[in-house]
Design a protein around this motif. Structure first.
Motif, PDB file in Angstrom:
ATOM      1  N   ILE A   1       0.852  -1.181   0.000  1.00 33.64           N
ATOM      2  CA  ILE A   1       0.000   0.000   0.000  1.00 33.64           C
ATOM      3  C   ILE A   1       0.889   1.232   0.000  1.00 33.64           C
ATOM      4  N   LYS A   2       0.632   2.149  -0.944  1.00 32.20           N
ATOM      5  CA  LYS A   2       1.506   3.303  -1.155  1.00 32.20           C
ATOM      6  C   LYS A   2       0.718   4.601  -1.068  1.00 32.20           C
ATOM      7  N   SER A   3       1.398   5.645  -0.623  1.00 29.44           N
ATOM      8  CA  SER A   3       0.803   6.970  -0.572  1.00 29.44           C
ATOM      9  C   SER A   3       1.338   7.807  -1.721  1.00 29.44           C
ATOM     10  N   LEU A   4       0.552   8.797  -2.130  1.00 29.65           N
ATOM     11  CA  LEU A   4       0.914   9.676  -3.239  1.00 29.65           C
ATOM     12  C   LEU A   4       1.328  11.030  -2.678  1.00 29.65           C
ATOM     13  N   SER A   5       2.554  11.441  -2.991  1.00 27.73           N
ATOM     14  CA  SER A   5       3.047  12.723  -2.492  1.00 27.73           C
ATOM     15  C   SER A   5       2.659  13.847  -3.437  1.00 27.73           C
ATOM     16  N   ALA A   6       2.929  15.079  -3.019  1.00 23.14           N
ATOM     17  CA  ALA A   6       2.531  16.250  -3.799  1.00 23.14           C
ATOM     18  C   ALA A   6       3.218  16.296  -5.156  1.00 23.14           C
TER      19      ALA A   6
ATOM     20  N   PRO B   1       2.078   5.192   5.424  1.00 27.19           N
ATOM     21  CA  PRO B   1       2.150   4.964   6.873  1.00 27.19           C
ATOM     22  C   PRO B   1       0.905   4.238   7.347  1.00 27.19           C
ATOM     23  N   GLN B   2       1.002   3.623   8.516  1.00 20.78           N
ATOM     24  CA  GLN B   2      -0.136   2.901   9.068  1.00 20.78           C
ATOM     25  C   GLN B   2      -1.296   3.859   9.313  1.00 20.78           C
ATOM     26  N   SER B   3      -2.505   3.401   8.996  1.00 17.94           N
ATOM     27  CA  SER B   3      -3.707   4.202   9.191  1.00 17.94           C
ATOM     28  C   SER B   3      -4.837   3.268   9.586  1.00 17.94           C
ATOM     29  N   ASN B   4      -5.875   3.820  10.167  1.00 16.37           N
ATOM     30  CA  ASN B   4      -7.015   2.981  10.547  1.00 16.37           C
ATOM     31  C   ASN B   4      -7.672   2.351   9.337  1.00 16.37           C
ATOM     32  N   GLU B   5      -7.662   3.080   8.206  1.00 10.42           N
ATOM     33  CA  GLU B   5      -8.257   2.568   6.971  1.00 10.42           C
ATOM     34  C   GLU B   5      -7.388   2.949   5.782  1.00 10.42           C
ATOM     35  N   HIS B   6      -7.391   2.065   4.784  1.00  6.40           N
ATOM     36  CA  HIS B   6      -6.712   2.335   3.523  1.00  6.40           C
ATOM     37  C   HIS B   6      -7.675   2.029   2.376  1.00  6.40           C
ATOM     38  N   PHE B   7      -7.483   2.710   1.253  1.00  3.23           N
ATOM     39  CA  PHE B   7      -8.271   2.451   0.042  1.00  3.23           C
ATOM     40  C   PHE B   7      -7.311   2.325  -1.142  1.00  3.23           C
ATOM     41  N   PRO B   8      -6.537   1.230  -1.179  1.00  2.00           N
ATOM     42  CA  PRO B   8      -5.532   1.075  -2.228  1.00  2.00           C
ATOM     43  C   PRO B   8      -6.096   0.354  -3.459  1.00  2.00           C
ATOM     44  N   VAL B   9      -5.460   0.572  -4.598  1.00  2.28           N
ATOM     45  CA  VAL B   9      -5.824  -0.158  -5.817  1.00  2.28           C
ATOM     46  C   VAL B   9      -5.414  -1.614  -5.631  1.00  2.28           C
ATOM     47  N   PHE B  10      -6.393  -2.499  -5.591  1.00  2.82           N
ATOM     48  CA  PHE B  10      -6.123  -3.929  -5.376  1.00  2.82           C
ATOM     49  C   PHE B  10      -6.279  -4.708  -6.683  1.00  2.82           C
ATOM     50  N   PHE B  11      -7.332  -4.405  -7.441  1.00  3.00           N
ATOM     51  CA  PHE B  11      -7.505  -4.930  -8.796  1.00  3.00           C
ATOM     52  C   PHE B  11      -7.341  -3.777  -9.777  1.00  3.00           C
ATOM     53  N   SER B  12      -6.866  -4.072 -10.977  1.00  5.63           N
ATOM     54  CA  SER B  12      -6.758  -3.044 -12.005  1.00  5.63           C
ATOM     55  C   SER B  12      -6.683  -3.698 -13.370  1.00  5.63           C
TER      56      SER B  12
ATOM     57  N   ASP C   1      -2.940   4.273  -2.570  1.00  4.75           N
ATOM     58  CA  ASP C   1      -3.991   4.515  -1.582  1.00  4.75           C
ATOM     59  C   ASP C   1      -4.634   5.873  -1.870  1.00  4.75           C
ATOM     60  N   TYR C   2      -5.875   5.851  -2.339  1.00  3.51           N
ATOM     61  CA  TYR C   2      -6.550   7.092  -2.711  1.00  3.51           C
ATOM     62  C   TYR C   2      -6.835   7.986  -1.511  1.00  3.51           C
TER      63      TYR C   2
END
Length: 334
Positions: A59-64, A72-83, A95-96
């Motif tokens: 799971i990856k974050s998008l920078s500016a 980083p760890q979060s209570n919830e993630h929404f990452p691209v799992f299928f594409s 992770d959107y």
């Protein structure tokens, strides 16, 4: 697909189903599934993606600046799992919820139970897309749950189907089908664009875009043009037709009727295209909901059946386990 399936949708099922979307829909760059992943589920999802052939999935974050890094760890993630992208694409794991604008769009889709749209820069595209795209988010709720109120939707959200469209490519295919003159430039502007500024636009590939110099901007403001609104999801875009820079119409502003006709024809084509797509998706949605209803009710009485009750019971138990110690619930039998 997600709301009518009795079991969890597999990667192969998603790829087969979504692959058909590209057959007659130019401009679709990719479609992905971003599930709602809780903190304790993260490791399992990352391992599952690797087992499915997505090498190095995380799971990856998008920078500016558009770069990707481990989220980083979060209570919830929404990452691209299928594409629909190849499994080597860097979009997997994006992770959107780590990008403010994208996440605000998806939250709007969730709370309104509707398609939400955002003009955005493309993170990466192996299909040769441009620097900008149109992000379309569709909320998916847990099967058999309520979506009546905003609180219901936030609680029962399962994830998002996210599509990335190349609007210039779509307009290009439409103008080709309409046999529009190359002497006319067609430009689409996102809702937040200031048309007086000039550079914020989406030019049709291979054709001139809106003028950007002070002299040409003045000519653009006073010359012949045609403007029309284009509804995409929950946003209104503007389409304008003007004489192409250096084209045969530039010096003949008395031919405004040609610009008007071309803009009208192309916009009608786009509106019809989007209208048919919306109608088809709505028919599929209604069919899926009907299938879902039939799977959860007794056909004789119309009351919820045993399967629905057991699912609700399981959800209540899971909710109680996540609450502070001592949380309980009761079942009333009549």
């Amino acid at each position: 697909l997600f709301e009518s399936a009795n079991e969890e949708v597999t990667r192969s099922e998603f790829e087969v189903f979504s692959g058909r979307l590209f057959e007659n829909h130019p401009g679709i760059l990719r479609v992905g599934w971003a599930p709602r992943i809780k903190r304790k589920e993260r490791a399992n999802y990352e391992a599952a993606a690797v087992n499915d052939g997505v090498v190095g999935y995380q799971i990856k974050s998008l920078s500016a600046d558009g770069s990707l890094s481990p989220a980083p760890q979060s209570n919830e993630h929404f990452p691209v799992f299928f594409s629909t992208e190849p499994k080597t694409s860097v979009v997997y794991g994006l992770d959107y919820s780590t990008d403010a604008k994208r996440w605000a769009t998806l939250e709007r889709a969730r709370d309104n139970d509707a398609v939400a749209v955002l003009s955005t820069k493309l993170v990466y595209d192996q299909k040769g897309g441009g620097a900008h795209g149109v992000l379309v988010g569709v909320p998916v709720y847990a099967k058999g749950t309520s979506r009546t109120t905003i609180a219901d939707r936030r609680r029962n959200l399962a994830g998002y189907v996210v599509g990335i469209f190349d609007l210039p490519q779509l307009l290009q295919s439409v103008r080709t089908a309409a046999a529009a003159s190359s002497a006319i430039a067609i430009n689409a502007y996102p809702p937040d664009a200031d048309l007086r500024a000039g550079p914020q636009h989406f030019p049709v590939p291979g054709y001139s875009s809106a003028p950007q110099t002070s002299q040409s901007m003045q000519a653009f403001a006073t010359g012949p043009r045609w403007s029309g609104a284009l509804r995409i999801g929950d946003t209104n875009w503007q389409v304008q037709a003007i004489p192409a820079a250096g084209g045969r119409l530039t010096a003949h502003y008395d031919r405004a009727l040609i610009v008007l006709a071309a803009g009208l024809i192309i916009t009608i084509f786009v509106v019809v295209y989007l209208g048919l797509a919306s109608r088809n998706s709505r028919q599929i949605e209604l069919a899926n909901r009907r299938v879902l209803e039939l799977a959860q009710i007794d056909t004789l009485t119309g009351l919820p059946n045993r399967a629905f009750f057991l699912k609700q019971l399981e959800a209540a138990a899971a909710d109680a386990r996540e609450r502070p110690r001592g949380a309980t619930f009761s079942v009333l039998m009549l």
